[in-house]
Design an enzyme around this catalytic site. Structure first.
Site, mmCIF file in Angstrom:
data_model
loop_
_atom_site.group_PDB
_atom_site.id
_atom_site.type_symbol
_atom_site.label_atom_id
_atom_site.label_comp_id
_atom_site.label_asym_id
_atom_site.label_seq_id
_atom_site.Cartn_x
_atom_site.Cartn_y
_atom_site.Cartn_z
ATOM 1 N N GLU A 224 -29.102 16.132 -12.737
ATOM 2 C CA GLU A 224 -30.389 15.754 -13.314
ATOM 3 C C GLU A 224 -31.447 16.716 -12.790
ATOM 4 O OE1 GLU A 224 -31.457 11.787 -11.973
ATOM 5 O OE2 GLU A 224 -30.203 12.074 -10.206
ATOM 6 N N LYS A 226 -34.617 18.202 -10.933
ATOM 7 C CA LYS A 226 -35.349 17.909 -9.695
ATOM 8 C C LYS A 226 -36.835 18.080 -9.992
ATOM 9 C CE LYS A 226 -35.656 19.015 -4.798
ATOM 10 N NZ LYS A 226 -37.107 18.812 -4.758
ATOM 11 N N ARG A 231 -40.756 11.896 -3.601
ATOM 12 C CA ARG A 231 -39.690 10.894 -3.619
ATOM 13 C C ARG A 231 -40.255 9.567 -3.127
ATOM 14 N NH1 ARG A 231 -34.203 11.442 -1.952
ATOM 15 N NH2 ARG A 231 -33.073 9.518 -2.478
#
Length: 538
Positions: A224, A226, A231
């Site tokens: 996927e 980045k 985060r």
């Protein structure tokens, strides 16, 4: 207080991570409660004294020393606490040396009128190192190279525990953490976390290269994009809603719009991003407008609408999914995201993995300027805290490089306060009177200690103007210093004279060999911005 002062002093002078952990564990072992707990709270930034601000410190020191001397000294040292500690005329015997707990409790209870007198009396009673530590404590300006997570790692080592146990407990504890230390000392059972919607320690990825990945089978992995945000972990439990960073810091107060959308019981791992005017992902600078704010206005939320791009589902209702394989967690996540507000949540798109070479081509040229590479995750991987090697990889695109010219330099902080270590750099732009430099960024790392001394000497030898702690250096086509700058991205910026801002710039190499006149031009960056960083949806 003196023991705490020695700890801060030694931590600030110890660059190595293991050395800092050793200093903290030694301190915890010889310091009684509640002093060690308040020291821990100061280091993890969980103490705040509303009555002690830098302006108050300036007022106090102006009573005791010549203001011109103070300003000259502050200009050279570059740190308020250090300057005040060195200049303060001690009155020996004026007071007894305070204990750390006494300082914390007295200042917490003090009124606006009482706080300056308390601090002044303590400054009189302490030596220079103690005064420095006191001022760092009361203003919250500890720059000693210790993050909250490193402090938790030291606690884990001290008590012989796993750091994940401490991270999961942390948000249910309060200073001075006496129940935590009792457990770590073996004098009591493990505390029962009183926190609803607790933080779960995150799983991290290791850096990948094509050579590393060649020993793995691409069919075993999901890929996927980045994304260039931060985060986060969005957690809701029995009406309690929290937003955590990857290190467990609670940033809920800065994102009330996200909290309002946590209409579920569970925990999502994902990327916090901001939408642009076309519904795509805005650059990281837009997200920065929302970060590190104690409060956020309605206008700010409207201008920079935050959302979460979901990567993983850790908790679904009361069910812990972390021991399930990724392929099952992903299927649960796809169903889960369909039930929550779509304006605040979407799911991270999977990228086809036919071969490592094909993925390398995608990684090097992602379809969106805000995607900075790819993530690779084994389909059978459990969600394991820490950074295990093999299950997850991050494969970032290579940084961009540009040759720029140093224009200004500023003194650093802490152990760098006597060095010019922060550098503003520019590229050439054609003007009415010929080419001139326009600033495009600032960098303060990427060089060794030896190179820092060389850079500092260049600044001092080539200064042409001084503006307080900042120096303007000679930057002509034949006399300037070229810095090769690495950066992750570009974006338009109305706040910069060049019209361009860099994402994550750092010094990649010092080009002592290259004439400044051969550095890059603004047109080069403008072309790169248009070709590589224009929004994919525009």
């Amino acid at each position: 207080m003196q023991r705490f002062a020695r700890l801060l002093d030694r931590l600030s002078l110890s660059p190595a991570r293991n050395a800092k952990i050793r200093l903290l564990t030694e301190y915890f072992s010889v310091t009684p409660d509640p002093d060690r707990g308040f020291a821990l709270a100061a280091i993890t930034r969980d103490l705040e004294f509303k009555r002690a601000k830098p302006a108050m410190i300036r007022e106090l020191v102006s009573r005791r020393c010549d203001p011109v001397l103070f300003e000259l000294s502050y200009d050279y040292v570059g740190d308020l606490a250090e300057t005040t500690a060195l200049l303060w005329p001690a009155r020996h015997g004026a007071n007894r040396t305070p204990e750390l707990t006494e300082v914390v409790e007295a200042l917490t209870a003090a009124s606006r009128a009482e706080a300056p007198e308390l601090v002044q009396d303590w400054l009189d009673a302490l030596d220079a190192t103690g005064r420095w530590a006191l001022l760092k404590l009361v203003t919250g300006g500890l720059r000693i190279g210790v993050s909250a997570r490193l402090a938790k790692a030291a606690l884990a080592q001290y008590g012989g525990r796993d750091i994940t146990e401490i991270e999961e407990l942390w948000h249910g504890l309060e200073p001075p953490y006496e129940t935590l230390f009792a457990w770590l000392d073996g004098r009591a059972d493990k505390p029962v976390s009183a926190a609803k919607a607790p933080f779960r320690p995150v799983m991290l990825a290791t850096a990948a290269t094509l050579d590393v990945l060649d020993s793995y089978d691409p069919e075993d992995y999901a890929a996927e994009w980045k994304w260039d945000g931060i985060r986060i972990q969005a957690v809701a439990e029995e009406g309690v809603r929290r937003l955590y960073t990857r290190t467990g810091d609670d940033i809920s107060h800065a994102f009330p719009d996200i909290l309002a959308a946590l209409e579920f019981d569970g925990a999502i791992d994902g990327e916090l991003l901001v939408r642009d005017g076309s519904g795509g992902v805005a650059p990281f600078s837009d997200l920065q407008q929302r970060l590190n704010r104690k409060t956020v206005s309605a206008r700010m939320m409207e201008r920079y609408p935050a959302f979460i791009r979901a990567y993983d589902l850790l908790i679904d209702g009361t069910e812990d999914l972390r021991r399930l394989p990724l392929r099952e967690r992903r299927a649960r996540l796809e169903r889960f995201v369909q039930t929550i507000p779509s304006d605040r949540f979407d799911i991270s798109e999977l990228v086809p993995v036919s071969s490592w070479d094909a993925l390398d081509a995608l990684r090097s040229d992602p379809p969106d300027a805000v995607a900075e590479g790819v993530m690779l995750k084994r389909l059978d991987s459990e969600y394991v805290p820490g950074r295990p090697k093999g299950p997850w990889f991050k494969w970032k695109r290579d940084p961009f490089l540009v040759d720029a010219v140093m224009m200004y330099a500023q003194r650093g902080h802490g152990k760098r306060s006597s060095f010019y270590s922060d550098y503003t750099f520019g590229v050439w732009r054609e003007g009415e009177d010929g080419p001139g430099l326009v600033p495009v960024g600032k960098a303060y790392f990427g060089f060794t200690d030896a190179e820092l001394k060389q850079l500092d000497k260049f600044v001092r030898d080539n200064t042409i103007e001084r503006f307080g702690p900042v120096r303007s250096v000679e930057a002509g086509p034949e006399t300037g210093l070229v810095l090769e700058i690495a950066f992750e991205g570009l974006q338009k910026s109305a706040r910069h004279k060049s019209g361009i801002a860099m994402r994550f710039p750092r010094i990649h190499r010092i080009r002592w060999d290259k004439p400044a006149g051969e550095a890059d031009r603004l047109e080069t960056l403008e072309e790169l911005l248009a070709a590589r960083f224009a929004p994919a949806h525009s």
